[in-house]
Design an enzyme around this catalytic site. Structure first.
Site, PDB file in Angstrom:
ATOM      1  N   ASP A  23     -10.137  11.691  10.346  1.00  0.00           N
ATOM      2  CA  ASP A  23     -10.149  12.298   8.885  1.00  0.00           C
ATOM      3  C   ASP A  23     -11.276  13.453   8.759  1.00  0.00           C
ATOM      4  O   ASP A  23     -12.362  12.876   9.183  1.00  0.00           O
ATOM      5  CB  ASP A  23     -10.078  11.389   7.667  1.00  0.00           C
ATOM      6  CG  ASP A  23      -9.568  12.129   6.455  1.00  0.00           C
ATOM      7  OD1 ASP A  23      -8.428  11.744   6.000  1.00  0.00           O
ATOM      8  OD2 ASP A  23     -10.341  12.952   5.876  1.00  0.00           O
ATOM      9  N   ILE A  24     -10.944  14.541   8.195  1.00  0.00           N
ATOM     10  CA  ILE A  24     -12.236  15.358   7.973  1.00  0.00           C
ATOM     11  C   ILE A  24     -13.157  14.993   6.955  1.00  0.00           C
ATOM     12  O   ILE A  24     -14.319  15.655   7.006  1.00  0.00           O
ATOM     13  CB  ILE A  24     -11.586  16.933   7.938  1.00  0.00           C
ATOM     14  CG1 ILE A  24     -12.823  17.860   8.167  1.00  0.00           C
ATOM     15  CG2 ILE A  24     -11.048  16.841   6.334  1.00  0.00           C
ATOM     16  CD1 ILE A  24     -12.078  19.344   8.297  1.00  0.00           C
TER      17      ILE A  24
ATOM     18  N   ASN B   2      -0.504   7.124   1.019  1.00  0.00           N
ATOM     19  CA  ASN B   2      -0.107   7.633  -0.416  1.00  0.00           C
ATOM     20  C   ASN B   2       1.031   8.411  -0.523  1.00  0.00           C
ATOM     21  O   ASN B   2       1.274   9.121   0.429  1.00  0.00           O
ATOM     22  CB  ASN B   2      -1.519   8.569  -0.764  1.00  0.00           C
ATOM     23  CG  ASN B   2      -2.594   8.009  -1.130  1.00  0.00           C
ATOM     24  OD1 ASN B   2      -2.575   7.056  -1.946  1.00  0.00           O
ATOM     25  ND2 ASN B   2      -3.769   8.655  -0.232  1.00  0.00           N
TER      26      ASN B   2
ATOM     27  N   GLU C 235      -2.112  14.291  -1.060  1.00  0.00           N
ATOM     28  CA  GLU C 235      -2.390  15.692  -1.126  1.00  0.00           C
ATOM     29  C   GLU C 235      -1.538  16.727  -0.075  1.00  0.00           C
ATOM     30  O   GLU C 235      -1.373  17.876  -0.190  1.00  0.00           O
ATOM     31  CB  GLU C 235      -3.839  15.757  -0.959  1.00  0.00           C
ATOM     32  CG  GLU C 235      -4.537  15.442  -2.375  1.00  0.00           C
ATOM     33  CD  GLU C 235      -6.019  15.596  -2.217  1.00  0.00           C
ATOM     34  OE1 GLU C 235      -6.631  15.894  -1.461  1.00  0.00           O
ATOM     35  OE2 GLU C 235      -6.810  15.471  -3.513  1.00  0.00           O
ATOM     36  N   VAL C 236      -1.567  15.839   1.207  1.00  0.00           N
ATOM     37  CA  VAL C 236      -0.800  16.983   2.268  1.00  0.00           C
ATOM     38  C   VAL C 236       0.530  16.216   2.390  1.00  0.00           C
ATOM     39  O   VAL C 236       0.971  14.885   2.581  1.00  0.00           O
ATOM     40  CB  VAL C 236      -1.614  16.585   3.617  1.00  0.00           C
ATOM     41  CG1 VAL C 236      -1.116  17.101   4.808  1.00  0.00           C
ATOM     42  CG2 VAL C 236      -3.281  16.751   3.451  1.00  0.00           C
TER      43      VAL C 236
ATOM     44  N   HIS D 156       1.515  10.491   6.391  1.00  0.00           N
ATOM     45  CA  HIS D 156       0.224  10.010   7.213  1.00  0.00           C
ATOM     46  C   HIS D 156       0.042   8.731   6.788  1.00  0.00           C
ATOM     47  O   HIS D 156      -0.095   8.436   5.536  1.00  0.00           O
ATOM     48  CB  HIS D 156      -0.841  11.128   7.033  1.00  0.00           C
ATOM     49  CG  HIS D 156      -1.498  11.474   5.856  1.00  0.00           C
ATOM     50  ND1 HIS D 156      -0.560  12.446   5.015  1.00  0.00           N
ATOM     51  CD2 HIS D 156      -2.182  11.062   4.904  1.00  0.00           C
ATOM     52  CE1 HIS D 156      -1.148  12.596   3.972  1.00  0.00           C
ATOM     53  NE2 HIS D 156      -2.080  11.907   3.626  1.00  0.00           N
TER      54      HIS D 156
ATOM     55  N   HIS E 114      -3.438   6.211   6.563  1.00  0.00           N
ATOM     56  CA  HIS E 114      -4.816   6.276   6.806  1.00  0.00           C
ATOM     57  C   HIS E 114      -5.352   4.821   7.355  1.00  0.00           C
ATOM     58  O   HIS E 114      -4.718   3.827   7.008  1.00  0.00           O
ATOM     59  CB  HIS E 114      -5.458   6.138   5.185  1.00  0.00           C
ATOM     60  CG  HIS E 114      -5.422   7.572   4.588  1.00  0.00           C
ATOM     61  ND1 HIS E 114      -6.402   8.487   4.523  1.00  0.00           N
ATOM     62  CD2 HIS E 114      -4.250   7.788   3.923  1.00  0.00           C
ATOM     63  CE1 HIS E 114      -5.735   9.346   3.509  1.00  0.00           C
ATOM     64  NE2 HIS E 114      -4.517   9.051   3.332  1.00  0.00           N
TER      65      HIS E 114
END
Ligand code: AMP
Length: 128
Positions: A39-40, A97, A105-106, A110, A112
């Site tokens: 993760d960025i 999420n 948000e994306v 995905h 995490h």
């Protein structure tokens, strides 16, 4: 801005661009159906994202529409990464999420993976 967890799929989302190789990622692992990268904006000492290679918006979309092979490929990737990075003994947290209330948000599904130290309570208190 949180996204709706249901269609249509937006091919310009950041993870679609990573999958196409248009923008870089710090890759951790890849199999036929999944890609994992750091993760960025890490929220733990280790914070890895595991994404399906297919065009799935959210957990709702993925769980309903992905093939059994895609689902197995993604879930096995999560376990494999935790194992090879040595997280099994001390433990880790996985989280996804889905949609607006979770703050997704994306709009590409995905998972995490958080690890590296005690992770605290499962949910932060929020004003709701
Ligand atoms: P979510 O809020 O569950 O949709 O999580 C989106 C996650 O994607 C956040 O933790 C971001 O830090 C992460 N993220 C956004 N852009 C990138 C990127 N280019 N490379 C890696 N992680 C990213």
């Amino acid at each position: 801005m949180p996204v709706k967890g249901l269609g249509p799929y937006d091919d310009t989302n950041i993870f679609a661009r990573i999958l196409r190789g248009e923008i870089p990622c710090r890759k951790v692992y890849e199999n036929d159906h999944a890609l994992a990268f750091h993760d960025i904006n890490p929220q733990a000492a280790s914070h890895i994202l595991i994404i399906p290679k297919g065009r799935h918006i959210s957990f709702a979309d993925f769980s309903a529409n992905a093939s059994d092979a895609e689902i197995a490929g993604l879930i096995r990737a999560v376990g494999h990464i935790a194992r090879i990075l040595g997280f099994d003994d001390a433990g880790y947290r996985i989280l996804a999420n889905m949609g607006e209330h979770a703050g997704q948000e994306v709009p590409h599904f995905h998972i995490h993976l958080f690890a590296g130290h005690p992770l605290g309570p499962m949910l932060a208190r929020s004003a709701g």
